[in-house]
Design a protein around this motif. Structure first.
Motif, PDB file in Angstrom:
ATOM      1  N   ARG A  39      94.519   0.422   3.866  1.00 50.05           N
ATOM      2  CA  ARG A  39      94.055   0.935   2.565  1.00 50.05           C
ATOM      3  C   ARG A  39      93.454   2.315   2.804  1.00 50.05           C
ATOM      4  NH1 ARG A  39      91.582  -1.864  -1.884  1.00 50.05           N
ATOM      5  NH2 ARG A  39      91.231  -0.363  -3.591  1.00 50.05           N
ATOM      6  N   MET A  40      94.004   3.314   2.167  1.00 44.73           N
ATOM      7  CA  MET A  40      93.549   4.692   2.318  1.00 44.73           C
ATOM      8  C   MET A  40      92.725   5.079   1.102  1.00 44.73           C
ATOM      9  SD  MET A  40      94.923   5.485   5.220  1.00 44.73           S
ATOM     10  CE  MET A  40      94.380   7.212   5.181  1.00 44.73           C
ATOM     11  N   ARG A  41      91.475   5.472   1.342  1.00 45.19           N
ATOM     12  CA  ARG A  41      90.594   5.854   0.238  1.00 45.19           C
ATOM     13  C   ARG A  41      89.761   7.069   0.642  1.00 45.19           C
ATOM     14  NH1 ARG A  41      88.932   2.519  -3.988  1.00 45.19           N
ATOM     15  NH2 ARG A  41      86.781   3.241  -3.688  1.00 45.19           N
ATOM     16  N   GLY A  42      89.563   7.970  -0.321  1.00 42.88           N
ATOM     17  CA  GLY A  42      88.642   9.063  -0.082  1.00 42.88           C
ATOM     18  C   GLY A  42      89.230  10.420  -0.341  1.00 42.88           C
ATOM     19  N   ASN A  43      88.626  11.383   0.298  1.00 37.59           N
ATOM     20  CA  ASN A  43      88.943  12.796   0.107  1.00 37.59           C
ATOM     21  C   ASN A  43      90.053  13.205   1.071  1.00 37.59           C
ATOM     22  OD1 ASN A  43      88.985  15.568  -0.068  1.00 37.59           O
ATOM     23  ND2 ASN A  43      86.814  15.865   0.402  1.00 37.59           N
ATOM     24  N   PRO A  44      91.252  13.484   0.582  1.00 33.11           N
ATOM     25  CA  PRO A  44      92.362  13.824   1.479  1.00 33.11           C
ATOM     26  C   PRO A  44      92.159  15.136   2.217  1.00 33.11           C
ATOM     27  CG  PRO A  44      92.986  14.227  -0.800  1.00 33.11           C
ATOM     28  CD  PRO A  44      91.658  13.540  -0.841  1.00 33.11           C
TER      29      PRO A  44
END
Length: 356
Positions: A39-44
């Motif tokens: 799961r990828m979450r946050g500021n790219p």
């Protein structure tokens, strides 16, 4: 380790937060004989941090609530479910539940994420078993890691196991010297005899014994091995009744109930083998040259209260400005639950200080 880039199957969403994008994507990374959920979450635009959950056999979903809020604004967090864990497919082949396979898996994931998000390096943060997992990966000599935060991790199984055995034996001696009932005395003497048996037994089959020590013996001796304050415990019922948390983790109740069976299988596969129970990489840490933060709760009886100091002192290849030691007061083995703000502040400062 293999350096091939894995295949992705992904669903994603992207929303605006202020003047930048916030991503929330679910990925399945192809690895040998399986695939792993991330799961990828946050500021790219921020540095990439790969989260290594505990166990072996844990899952990453709850870390989105516990560790995400203060990190995701500034970093891109990869919440990885390890082989056989969480939302990754079940693994019923114990020959694939090994350090070698897990290290190959992690290398696949890191290469895949670096390629997808255009990052030269990643950061790692590992909790409990995840702390050892991170160190094992660093010892492979990878240049792909920029910095590492070890949270209540271990590197010396002998220290971990003897600490708990000796601590419990000492607590029993204290109680036997006090004014207790005959029934309690009999119970404690039986526990003491069983602890002595475990001390003399080979550690090749430790799953049953260690769970008995952690979950049954400790409460009878007046302490919790995991928590300094037991009111902080998040129970299974707490999660199942928290619809918002289940939605955040993207689990149905039935799906969440399934991860316990998977966790037990993975945990037993590791704890019933000498590879996990006998490992000691303390001396090997001298070769680590990646900035490292070592963090541990003051009352962590799971890996032993002095384990963080042991790790910090073993990092002799790092100058003092490249390593940190943090002992969190009034905290046990789970600082993300008991001291989330303190932990988050340490992690943000550390990863910003050593930004790639």
């Amino acid at each position: 380790m293999l350096l091939l880039v894995g295949v992705f199957f992904a669903t994603s969403s992207q929303i605006e937060m202020g003047m930048r994008n916030f991503i929330d994507e679910e990925l399945m990374v192809a690895v040998s004989s399986s695939k792993l959920y991330v799961r990828m979450r946050g500021n790219p635009e921020g540095d990439l941090i790969v989260n290594l959950h505990g166990g072996p056999g844990g899952y990453s979903g709850i870390d989105i609530k516990l560790m995400g809020p203060k990190l995701e604004d500034q970093f891109l967090i990869a919440y990885l479910d390890q082989r056989g864990c969480g939302k990754s497919p079940a693994c019923t082949d114990k020959s694939l539940l090994t350090f070698k396979q897990y290290l190959e898996d992690l290398d696949f994931v890191i290469d895949s994420l670096r390629n997808r998000y255009k990052k030269d390096q990643v950061n790692l943060m590992g909790t409990s078993w995840g702390g050892m997992y991170g160190f094992l990966y660093l010892l492979e000599g990878s240049k792909k890691v920029n910095a590492f935060a070890c949270i209540d991790g271990k590197v010396n199984s002998y220290y971990q196991n003897t600490f708990l055995l000796n601590y419990q034996s000492e607590k029993i001696s204290e109680l036997l010297n006090g004014n207790i009932s005959s029934d309690k005395r009999t119970e404690l003497e039986k526990i003491a005899a069983e602890l002595e048996r475990i001390k003399q037994s080979p550690s090749a089959s430790f799953y049953k014994d260690v769970n008995w020590m952690l979950h049954e013996v400790s409460p009878k001796l007046g302490f919790n091995a995991y928590f300094a304050d037991t009111s902080n415990i998040i129970s299974l019922d707490d999660v199942l009744q928290d619809t918002a948390l289940l939605n955040l983790m993207r689990y149905t109740k039935d799906e969440f109930m399934e991860i316990g069976k998977k966790a037990e299988f993975v945990n037993q596969a590791f704890l019933d083998g000498p590879e996990y129970n006998d490992i000691n990489i303390e001396k090997d840490l001298s070769s680590i040259n990646v900035p490292t933060a070592v963090i541990q709760g003051e009352f962590d009886y799971v890996v032993g209260t002095g384990h963080a100091i042991l790790i910090y002192n073993a990092l002799i290849g790092l100058l003092n400005d490249k390593k940190e030691l943090h002992i969190l007061p009034d905290t046990g083995h789970c600082p993300a639950i008991e001291s989330p703000d303190v932990l988050a502040n340490i992690l943000v400062h550390f990863f910003k200080e050593h930004s790639s």
